[in-house]
Design a protein around this motif. Structure first.
Motif, PDB file in Angstrom:
ATOM      1  N   GLY A  30      47.460  30.261  54.949  1.00 46.95           N
ATOM      2  CA  GLY A  30      48.151  31.388  54.350  1.00 46.95           C
ATOM      3  C   GLY A  30      47.424  32.007  53.175  1.00 46.95           C
ATOM      4  N   VAL A  31      46.516  31.264  52.547  1.00 45.52           N
ATOM      5  CA  VAL A  31      45.818  31.773  51.364  1.00 45.52           C
ATOM      6  C   VAL A  31      44.932  32.964  51.732  1.00 45.52           C
ATOM      7  CG1 VAL A  31      44.091  31.233  49.597  1.00 45.52           C
ATOM      8  CG2 VAL A  31      45.930  29.613  50.083  1.00 45.52           C
ATOM      9  N   GLU A  32      44.164  32.826  52.805  1.00 46.57           N
ATOM     10  CA  GLU A  32      43.239  33.904  53.180  1.00 46.57           C
ATOM     11  C   GLU A  32      43.987  35.196  53.511  1.00 46.57           C
ATOM     12  OE1 GLU A  32      39.270  34.594  55.924  1.00 46.57           O
ATOM     13  OE2 GLU A  32      40.612  32.936  56.411  1.00 46.57           O
ATOM     14  N   ASP A  80      56.647  34.562  42.218  1.00 55.02           N
ATOM     15  CA  ASP A  80      57.294  33.885  41.097  1.00 55.02           C
ATOM     16  C   ASP A  80      56.286  33.628  39.982  1.00 55.02           C
ATOM     17  OD1 ASP A  80      59.245  32.381  39.608  1.00 55.02           O
ATOM     18  OD2 ASP A  80      58.338  30.546  40.399  1.00 55.02           O
ATOM     19  N   TYR A  81      55.136  33.078  40.329  1.00 60.59           N
ATOM     20  CA  TYR A  81      54.109  32.774  39.327  1.00 60.59           C
ATOM     21  C   TYR A  81      53.557  34.063  38.717  1.00 60.59           C
ATOM     22  CZ  TYR A  81      53.813  27.938  41.104  1.00 60.59           C
ATOM     23  OH  TYR A  81      54.077  26.644  41.471  1.00 60.59           O
ATOM     24  N   ARG A  82      53.443  35.103  39.529  1.00 60.50           N
ATOM     25  CA  ARG A  82      52.919  36.391  39.056  1.00 60.50           C
ATOM     26  C   ARG A  82      53.763  36.913  37.896  1.00 60.50           C
ATOM     27  NH1 ARG A  82      52.592  41.341  43.240  1.00 60.50           N
ATOM     28  NH2 ARG A  82      50.338  41.265  43.330  1.00 60.50           N
ATOM     29  N   SER A 118      57.875  29.926  50.423  1.00 59.10           N
ATOM     30  CA  SER A 118      56.610  30.323  51.036  1.00 59.10           C
ATOM     31  C   SER A 118      55.556  30.588  49.961  1.00 59.10           C
ATOM     32  CB  SER A 118      56.800  31.582  51.887  1.00 59.10           C
ATOM     33  OG  SER A 118      56.946  32.715  51.050  1.00 59.10           O
ATOM     34  N   LEU A 119      54.313  30.630  50.385  1.00 56.54           N
ATOM     35  CA  LEU A 119      53.218  30.904  49.467  1.00 56.54           C
ATOM     36  C   LEU A 119      53.421  32.251  48.786  1.00 56.54           C
ATOM     37  CD1 LEU A 119      50.482  30.254  48.210  1.00 56.54           C
ATOM     38  CD2 LEU A 119      49.397  31.175  50.264  1.00 56.54           C
ATOM     39  N   ARG A 120      53.822  33.264  49.550  1.00 57.95           N
ATOM     40  CA  ARG A 120      54.036  34.611  48.984  1.00 57.95           C
ATOM     41  C   ARG A 120      55.143  34.570  47.929  1.00 57.95           C
ATOM     42  NH1 ARG A 120      51.970  39.608  47.749  1.00 57.95           N
ATOM     43  NH2 ARG A 120      52.006  40.790  49.637  1.00 57.95           N
TER      44      ARG A 120
END
Length: 173
Positions: free
Chosen positions: A119-121, A9-11, A2-4
């Motif tokens: 999902g971004v917003e 992971d990227y965070r 998922s985006l989250r």
């Protein structure tokens, strides 16, 4: 994923020092001006240096989270994005100038994150809420006003990643 999950992971893997030199320079220029504006508008008579430092740290981290959010939404991985070469004369300066022009050409008044992938917003709103109601901001009476500015800090970081992608020749921004 998922985006989250991709964002989390990227965070953990993308740091400010990982940004291209031109991107870091542009981010610092933008953040310096923006932090001054936030402090001037939200805390016109502030005497507490620690308050200014705390709010500045939240703005900086929110900007970077916006950058990370864009990278997660693009799904291009957490690897460094390099589009300038400090060894080539004028490469970094040209990169900074192109990023500056992209920021200047950005549509002012458009609703941040409105036309972004699904999902971004909602994730952006969640990130701003987390920052606004986090421990650094809990003592602020001006928290709701600062929250409005955090949305734009997140959006500016998000756009930086989009602008990088444009400079690298990939897709819309």
């Amino acid at each position: 994923m998922s985006l989250r999950e991709r964002f989390e992971d990227y965070r953990g893997r993308i740091r400010f020092a990982d940004l291209d030199l031109a991107s870091r320079t542009m981010a610092m220029l933008w953040l310096d001006i923006f932090r001054e504006r936030v402090i001037r508008n939200c805390f016109p008579r502030v005497a507490s240096r620690s308050l200014v430092d705390d709010v500045s740290a939240v703005i900086n981290s929110t900007f970077l989270e916006g950058y990370i959010l864009a990278r997660a939404a693009q799904g291009e991985g957490p690897d460094q994005v390099l589009f300038t070469d400090p060894e080539r004369p004028q490469s970094v300066e040209r990169g900074v100038e192109r990023l500056r022009l992209m920021y200047e050409e950005e549509v002012v008044g458009a609703a941040p994150f409105a036309d972004e992938p699904m999902g971004v917003e909602s994730l952006a709103e969640s990130l701003v809420r987390e920052a606004a109601y986090g421990p650094e901001m809990i003592r602020l009476e001006e928290r709701e006003l600062v929250k409005v500015y955090l949305i734009y800090a997140l959006w500016a970081g998000y756009k930086l990643a989009c602008f990088e992608r444009r400079l690298c020749g990939g897709g819309r921004a």
